[in-house]
Design a protein around this motif. Sequence first.
Motif, mmCIF file in Angstrom:
data_model
loop_
_atom_site.group_PDB
_atom_site.id
_atom_site.type_symbol
_atom_site.label_atom_id
_atom_site.label_comp_id
_atom_site.label_asym_id
_atom_site.label_seq_id
_atom_site.Cartn_x
_atom_site.Cartn_y
_atom_site.Cartn_z
ATOM 1 N N ALA A 48 -18.172 -5.752 -32.136
ATOM 2 C CA ALA A 48 -19.189 -4.704 -32.133
ATOM 3 C C ALA A 48 -19.216 -4.065 -30.758
ATOM 4 C CB ALA A 48 -20.565 -5.263 -32.474
ATOM 5 N N GLY A 49 -19.081 -2.735 -30.731
ATOM 6 C CA GLY A 49 -19.130 -2.057 -29.448
ATOM 7 C C GLY A 49 -18.466 -0.703 -29.463
ATOM 8 N N PRO A 50 -18.213 -0.138 -28.289
ATOM 9 C CA PRO A 50 -17.837 1.268 -28.174
ATOM 10 C C PRO A 50 -16.422 1.611 -28.628
ATOM 11 C CG PRO A 50 -18.843 0.455 -26.138
ATOM 12 C CD PRO A 50 -18.521 -0.727 -26.975
ATOM 13 N N ALA A 51 -16.325 2.741 -29.298
ATOM 14 C CA ALA A 51 -15.076 3.465 -29.520
ATOM 15 C C ALA A 51 -15.376 4.907 -29.133
ATOM 16 C CB ALA A 51 -14.626 3.369 -30.972
ATOM 17 N N SER A 52 -14.569 5.490 -28.291
ATOM 18 C CA SER A 52 -14.898 6.798 -27.724
ATOM 19 C C SER A 52 -13.700 7.738 -27.769
ATOM 20 C CB SER A 52 -15.380 6.627 -26.275
ATOM 21 O OG SER A 52 -14.358 6.090 -25.456
ATOM 22 N N TRP A 53 -13.986 9.007 -27.477
ATOM 23 C CA TRP A 53 -12.920 9.990 -27.273
ATOM 24 C C TRP A 53 -12.948 10.372 -25.803
ATOM 25 C CZ3 TRP A 53 -8.739 10.942 -29.771
ATOM 26 C CH2 TRP A 53 -7.973 12.062 -29.460
ATOM 27 N N ASN A 54 -11.822 10.153 -25.118
ATOM 28 C CA ASN A 54 -11.790 10.258 -23.669
ATOM 29 C C ASN A 54 -10.857 11.349 -23.175
ATOM 30 O OD1 ASN A 54 -13.437 8.051 -23.744
ATOM 31 N ND2 ASN A 54 -12.067 6.687 -22.617
ATOM 32 N N SER A 55 -11.228 11.963 -22.072
ATOM 33 C CA SER A 55 -10.348 12.836 -21.315
ATOM 34 C C SER A 55 -9.931 12.084 -20.059
ATOM 35 C CB SER A 55 -11.058 14.132 -20.931
ATOM 36 O OG SER A 55 -11.428 14.860 -22.089
ATOM 37 N N LEU A 56 -8.620 11.967 -19.826
ATOM 38 C CA LEU A 56 -8.084 11.238 -18.678
ATOM 39 C C LEU A 56 -7.439 12.226 -17.724
ATOM 40 C CD1 LEU A 56 -8.500 9.028 -20.829
ATOM 41 C CD2 LEU A 56 -6.446 7.920 -19.980
ATOM 42 N N VAL B 111 -11.586 10.136 -33.218
ATOM 43 C CA VAL B 111 -11.575 8.689 -32.999
ATOM 44 C C VAL B 111 -11.331 7.953 -34.316
ATOM 45 C CG1 VAL B 111 -12.948 6.707 -32.281
ATOM 46 C CG2 VAL B 111 -13.084 8.826 -30.986
ATOM 47 N N ARG B 112 -12.071 8.325 -35.349
ATOM 48 C CA ARG B 112 -11.936 7.640 -36.636
ATOM 49 C C ARG B 112 -10.530 7.798 -37.202
ATOM 50 N NH1 ARG B 112 -17.102 10.005 -37.207
ATOM 51 N NH2 ARG B 112 -16.242 11.679 -38.496
ATOM 52 N N ALA B 113 -9.988 9.004 -37.126
ATOM 53 C CA ALA B 113 -8.659 9.257 -37.671
ATOM 54 C C ALA B 113 -7.586 8.475 -36.906
ATOM 55 C CB ALA B 113 -8.352 10.751 -37.646
ATOM 56 N N ALA B 114 -7.690 8.445 -35.578
ATOM 57 C CA ALA B 114 -6.678 7.760 -34.781
ATOM 58 C C ALA B 114 -6.687 6.258 -35.030
ATOM 59 C CB ALA B 114 -6.891 8.056 -33.298
ATOM 60 N N LEU B 115 -7.872 5.657 -35.074
ATOM 61 C CA LEU B 115 -7.940 4.215 -35.305
ATOM 62 C C LEU B 115 -7.481 3.865 -36.716
ATOM 63 C CD1 LEU B 115 -11.227 3.233 -33.439
ATOM 64 C CD2 LEU B 115 -8.865 2.844 -32.724
ATOM 65 N N ALA B 116 -7.820 4.692 -37.684
ATOM 66 C CA ALA B 116 -7.350 4.448 -39.054
ATOM 67 C C ALA B 116 -5.828 4.520 -39.113
ATOM 68 C CB ALA B 116 -7.977 5.454 -40.014
ATOM 69 N N ALA B 117 -5.232 5.523 -38.469
ATOM 70 C CA ALA B 117 -3.783 5.667 -38.487
ATOM 71 C C ALA B 117 -3.092 4.512 -37.766
ATOM 72 C CB ALA B 117 -3.392 6.996 -37.834
ATOM 73 N N ALA B 118 -3.771 3.924 -36.789
ATOM 74 C CA ALA B 118 -3.211 2.777 -36.065
ATOM 75 C C ALA B 118 -3.409 1.463 -36.810
ATOM 76 C CB ALA B 118 -3.847 2.687 -34.680
ATOM 77 N N ASP C 192 -25.964 8.964 -33.099
ATOM 78 C CA ASP C 192 -26.559 10.269 -32.820
ATOM 79 C C ASP C 192 -25.588 11.164 -32.073
ATOM 80 O OD1 ASP C 192 -26.949 8.288 -30.794
ATOM 81 O OD2 ASP C 192 -28.284 9.648 -29.735
ATOM 82 N N VAL C 193 -24.634 10.563 -31.338
ATOM 83 C CA VAL C 193 -23.538 11.276 -30.691
ATOM 84 C C VAL C 193 -22.303 10.377 -30.761
ATOM 85 C CG1 VAL C 193 -24.990 12.588 -29.096
ATOM 86 C CG2 VAL C 193 -24.127 10.335 -28.414
ATOM 87 N N THR C 194 -21.144 10.970 -30.547
ATOM 88 C CA THR C 194 -19.923 10.191 -30.365
ATOM 89 C C THR C 194 -19.740 9.925 -28.879
ATOM 90 O OG1 THR C 194 -18.860 11.137 -32.325
ATOM 91 C CG2 THR C 194 -17.408 10.193 -30.642
ATOM 92 N N GLU C 195 -19.428 8.696 -28.538
ATOM 93 C CA GLU C 195 -19.241 8.368 -27.126
ATOM 94 C C GLU C 195 -18.036 9.124 -26.572
ATOM 95 O OE1 GLU C 195 -18.693 4.329 -24.490
ATOM 96 O OE2 GLU C 195 -20.334 4.511 -25.924
ATOM 97 N N ARG C 196 -18.203 9.680 -25.360
ATOM 98 C CA ARG C 196 -17.125 10.397 -24.684
ATOM 99 C C ARG C 196 -17.150 10.065 -23.193
ATOM 100 N NH1 ARG C 196 -17.358 15.752 -24.257
ATOM 101 N NH2 ARG C 196 -19.626 15.835 -24.588
ATOM 102 N N HIS C 197 -15.962 9.919 -22.640
ATOM 103 C CA HIS C 197 -15.819 9.634 -21.213
ATOM 104 C C HIS C 197 -14.868 10.636 -20.578
ATOM 105 C CE1 HIS C 197 -16.223 5.045 -22.319
ATOM 106 N NE2 HIS C 197 -17.290 5.736 -22.650
ATOM 107 N N LEU C 198 -15.074 10.885 -19.313
ATOM 108 C CA LEU C 198 -14.090 11.547 -18.463
ATOM 109 C C LEU C 198 -13.661 10.532 -17.418
ATOM 110 C CD1 LEU C 198 -12.519 13.929 -17.240
ATOM 111 C CD2 LEU C 198 -14.623 14.580 -16.030
#
Length: 285
Positions: free
Chosen positions: A8-16, A72-79, A89-95
């Motif tokens: 249980a915990g974070p899955a995010s969409w990140n910009s690196l 995020v959902r599509a990438a993890l499903a494909a993997a 309430d939001v999707t986690e996102r990081h820079l």
Amino acid sequence: MTASVVIAGPASWNSLVVLDRLPEPVPHMQFAEDSWETVGGTSAGKALSLTGLGRSTRLHALSAHDEPGERVRAALAAAGVDTLWGTGDVTERHLNLMTRAGARVSLYLSSPRATDGRDDARLLADMSRADALVLDLAAEPLRLLPQARSTGRPIWVDVHDYDGDADYHRPFLDAADAIFCNADRLPDPVAFLHSRVTAGASLAVCTLGAEGAVAVDGEHREHRVSAVPVEVVDTNGAGDAFFAGVLDARLDGADVDAALRAGARAASGVLRSRHLHPLLDAVLG
């Protein structure tokens, strides 16, 4: 299907963004050496690594019905990651601002609040049948800690760059059978590991970057492992892979030394990828 490990915990969409040096706290301009977008989140990293090791794993994470969440959902499903998604309430996102040497500053652009628990019945059933539970630092896992403890299943936590004092980490530490951290902010990592075993943990591990890792078992014996030499592409996800390798090996009955070696091997594979795990290479390029 019964999952051997429930996370249980974070899955995010990140910009690196890769820089020649981390920004100084003064107005200025820098040019990026490279940049890309990818899946992030410590729980996603652990789930990808465990899935790659062949361990039956279910990830409970939150995402909103927005474009980052869909990615995020599509990438993890494909993997091939088995997921139980909660509605955030939001999707986690990081820079993430990074250097080639591995220095990093993570800016949290958005982070979901804990849910109202509408998925708890299924999640509790999953946790009750699992061989181990992983609860990462986030609002939703914090809410789930009492339920996780009620199952009697072993709880593994990763407190990352804990400084030894922060109150937020305390409920996770108190619930944990196995504790992982890194040495970035601990004044005496080995003393901290011994203190957690004294407090009731059966295993405490601290990663030391290029120097490998140190662990203290339930008998207060110290164990060390060297990092596997590798040409580093990106350090994101390496700690999660190390955690996953140790957990997978311990569930297979390995002793602490063998489990640490398994963790080091798992981390070395992730260091060769610019994503959280090579499973994402074919998915995201």
